[in-house]
Design a protein around this motif. Structure first.
Motif, PDB file in Angstrom:
ATOM      1  N   SER A  14      18.820  25.206  96.293  1.00 25.09           N
ATOM      2  CA  SER A  14      20.065  24.293  96.151  1.00 25.09           C
ATOM      3  C   SER A  14      20.971  25.236  95.660  1.00 25.09           C
ATOM      4  CB  SER A  14      20.123  23.002  95.783  1.00 25.09           C
ATOM      5  OG  SER A  14      19.150  22.172  96.298  1.00 25.09           O
ATOM      6  N   VAL A  15      20.950  25.956  94.647  1.00 23.85           N
ATOM      7  CA  VAL A  15      22.011  26.763  93.930  1.00 23.85           C
ATOM      8  C   VAL A  15      22.117  27.850  94.900  1.00 23.85           C
ATOM      9  CG1 VAL A  15      22.407  28.105  91.958  1.00 23.85           C
ATOM     10  CG2 VAL A  15      21.478  25.784  91.500  1.00 23.85           C
ATOM     11  N   ALA A  16      21.056  28.544  95.308  1.00 18.51           N
ATOM     12  CA  ALA A  16      21.203  29.777  95.819  1.00 18.51           C
ATOM     13  C   ALA A  16      21.865  29.434  97.403  1.00 18.51           C
ATOM     14  CB  ALA A  16      19.531  30.352  96.402  1.00 18.51           C
ATOM     15  N   GLU A  17      21.427  28.291  97.926  1.00 21.25           N
ATOM     16  CA  GLU A  17      22.190  27.955  99.302  1.00 21.25           C
ATOM     17  C   GLU A  17      23.797  27.848  99.173  1.00 21.25           C
ATOM     18  OE1 GLU A  17      20.237  24.638 101.059  1.00 21.25           O
ATOM     19  OE2 GLU A  17      18.351  25.712 101.155  1.00 21.25           O
ATOM     20  N   GLN A  20      25.481  30.153  94.476  1.00 21.29           N
ATOM     21  CA  GLN A  20      25.741  30.179  92.836  1.00 21.29           C
ATOM     22  C   GLN A  20      24.878  31.270  92.430  1.00 21.29           C
ATOM     23  OE1 GLN A  20      28.131  28.654  91.373  1.00 21.29           O
ATOM     24  NE2 GLN A  20      28.833  27.889  93.305  1.00 21.29           N
ATOM     25  N   GLU A  21      25.253  31.736  91.237  1.00 20.66           N
ATOM     26  CA  GLU A  21      24.257  32.865  90.552  1.00 20.66           C
ATOM     27  C   GLU A  21      22.867  32.025  89.948  1.00 20.66           C
ATOM     28  OE1 GLU A  21      24.768  35.943  89.943  1.00 20.66           O
ATOM     29  OE2 GLU A  21      26.629  35.819  91.153  1.00 20.66           O
ATOM     30  N   PRO A  22      21.902  32.750  90.016  1.00 21.91           N
ATOM     31  CA  PRO A  22      20.647  32.072  89.642  1.00 21.91           C
ATOM     32  C   PRO A  22      20.670  31.563  87.941  1.00 21.91           C
ATOM     33  CG  PRO A  22      20.329  34.440  90.539  1.00 21.91           C
ATOM     34  CD  PRO A  22      21.612  34.146  90.416  1.00 21.91           C
ATOM     35  N   ALA A  23      21.644  32.063  87.112  1.00 18.41           N
ATOM     36  CA  ALA A  23      21.720  31.383  85.802  1.00 18.41           C
ATOM     37  C   ALA A  23      22.022  30.159  85.822  1.00 18.41           C
ATOM     38  CB  ALA A  23      22.721  32.569  85.186  1.00 18.41           C
ATOM     39  N   LEU A  24      22.752  29.817  86.957  1.00 16.49           N
ATOM     40  CA  LEU A  24      23.072  28.222  87.068  1.00 16.49           C
ATOM     41  C   LEU A  24      21.838  27.363  87.064  1.00 16.49           C
ATOM     42  CD1 LEU A  24      24.998  25.954  87.141  1.00 16.49           C
ATOM     43  CD2 LEU A  24      25.378  26.361  89.751  1.00 16.49           C
ATOM     44  N   LEU A  54      27.518  24.564  82.207  1.00 14.77           N
ATOM     45  CA  LEU A  54      27.317  24.689  83.579  1.00 14.77           C
ATOM     46  C   LEU A  54      28.682  24.712  84.476  1.00 14.77           C
ATOM     47  CD1 LEU A  54      24.774  21.663  83.692  1.00 14.77           C
ATOM     48  CD2 LEU A  54      24.331  24.196  84.062  1.00 14.77           C
ATOM     49  N   TYR A  55      29.697  24.072  83.977  1.00 13.22           N
ATOM     50  CA  TYR A  55      30.982  24.501  84.772  1.00 13.22           C
ATOM     51  C   TYR A  55      31.413  25.616  84.617  1.00 13.22           C
ATOM     52  CZ  TYR A  55      31.446  19.410  84.910  1.00 13.22           C
ATOM     53  OH  TYR A  55      31.197  18.021  85.343  1.00 13.22           O
ATOM     54  N   GLY A  56      31.345  26.348  83.484  1.00 11.07           N
ATOM     55  CA  GLY A  56      31.504  27.668  83.094  1.00 11.07           C
ATOM     56  C   GLY A  56      30.934  28.865  84.058  1.00 11.07           C
ATOM     57  N   ILE A  57      29.817  28.415  84.564  1.00  9.87           N
ATOM     58  CA  ILE A  57      29.115  29.487  85.514  1.00  9.87           C
ATOM     59  C   ILE A  57      29.204  29.212  86.812  1.00  9.87           C
ATOM     60  CG2 ILE A  57      27.683  30.512  83.356  1.00  9.87           C
ATOM     61  CD1 ILE A  57      25.184  28.929  84.598  1.00  9.87           C
ATOM     62  N   THR A  58      29.748  27.918  87.233  1.00  4.94           N
ATOM     63  CA  THR A  58      29.862  27.498  88.401  1.00  4.94           C
ATOM     64  C   THR A  58      31.085  28.154  89.137  1.00  4.94           C
ATOM     65  OG1 THR A  58      28.807  25.465  87.852  1.00  4.94           O
ATOM     66  CG2 THR A  58      30.033  25.615  90.069  1.00  4.94           C
ATOM     67  N   GLN A  59      30.654  28.763  90.432  1.00  6.10           N
ATOM     68  CA  GLN A  59      31.771  29.600  91.195  1.00  6.10           C
ATOM     69  C   GLN A  59      32.206  28.413  92.067  1.00  6.10           C
ATOM     70  OE1 GLN A  59      29.960  33.005  92.736  1.00  6.10           O
ATOM     71  NE2 GLN A  59      28.939  33.486  90.757  1.00  6.10           N
ATOM     72  N   THR A  60      33.636  28.395  92.375  1.00  5.36           N
ATOM     73  CA  THR A  60      34.342  27.453  93.288  1.00  5.36           C
ATOM     74  C   THR A  60      34.859  28.590  94.027  1.00  5.36           C
ATOM     75  OG1 THR A  60      36.142  27.375  91.752  1.00  5.36           O
ATOM     76  CG2 THR A  60      34.225  25.690  91.962  1.00  5.36           C
ATOM     77  N   ASN A  61      35.447  28.191  95.391  1.00 11.60           N
ATOM     78  CA  ASN A  61      36.556  29.088  96.127  1.00 11.60           C
ATOM     79  C   ASN A  61      37.907  28.802  95.612  1.00 11.60           C
ATOM     80  OD1 ASN A  61      34.240  29.804  97.875  1.00 11.60           O
ATOM     81  ND2 ASN A  61      34.494  28.022  99.139  1.00 11.60           N
ATOM     82  N   GLU A  62      38.578  29.657  95.540  1.00 13.85           N
ATOM     83  CA  GLU A  62      40.018  29.702  95.170  1.00 13.85           C
ATOM     84  C   GLU A  62      40.612  28.815  96.027  1.00 13.85           C
ATOM     85  OE1 GLU A  62      42.430  32.559  92.534  1.00 13.85           O
ATOM     86  OE2 GLU A  62      42.520  33.034  94.878  1.00 13.85           O
TER      87      GLU A  62
END
Length: 68
Positions: A14-17, A20-24, A54-62
């Motif tokens: 799910s994270v990969a889909e 997101q980074e594998p670290a998440l 977790l929020y710190g490493i989660t990428q969002t679309n600007e």
């Protein structure tokens, strides 16, 4: 009780889909393992720190809103 490998795999997929980074995925799996093993005391301050990580490493679309 240990975390079922299918759950770990589902988190990783799910994270990969989601792009997101594998670290998440790694941190989510560690947290789930702590919860299922009884090592997570349910202390709200600990949960807040984990969520901040977790929020710190989660990428969002600007420009788009993240839904948590």
């Amino acid at each position: 009780m240990s975390l079922d490998k299918k759950i770990s795999q589902a988190i990783e997929e799910s994270v990969a889909e989601a792009g997101q980074e594998p670290a998440l995925a790694h941190r989510l799996v560690l947290w789930m393992e702590a919860v299922t093993s009884g090592e997570d005391p349910g202390d709200p301050s600990i949960a807040d720190r984990r969520l901040d990580l977790l929020y710190g490493i989660t990428q969002t679309n600007e420009g788009s809103e993240a839904i948590f």
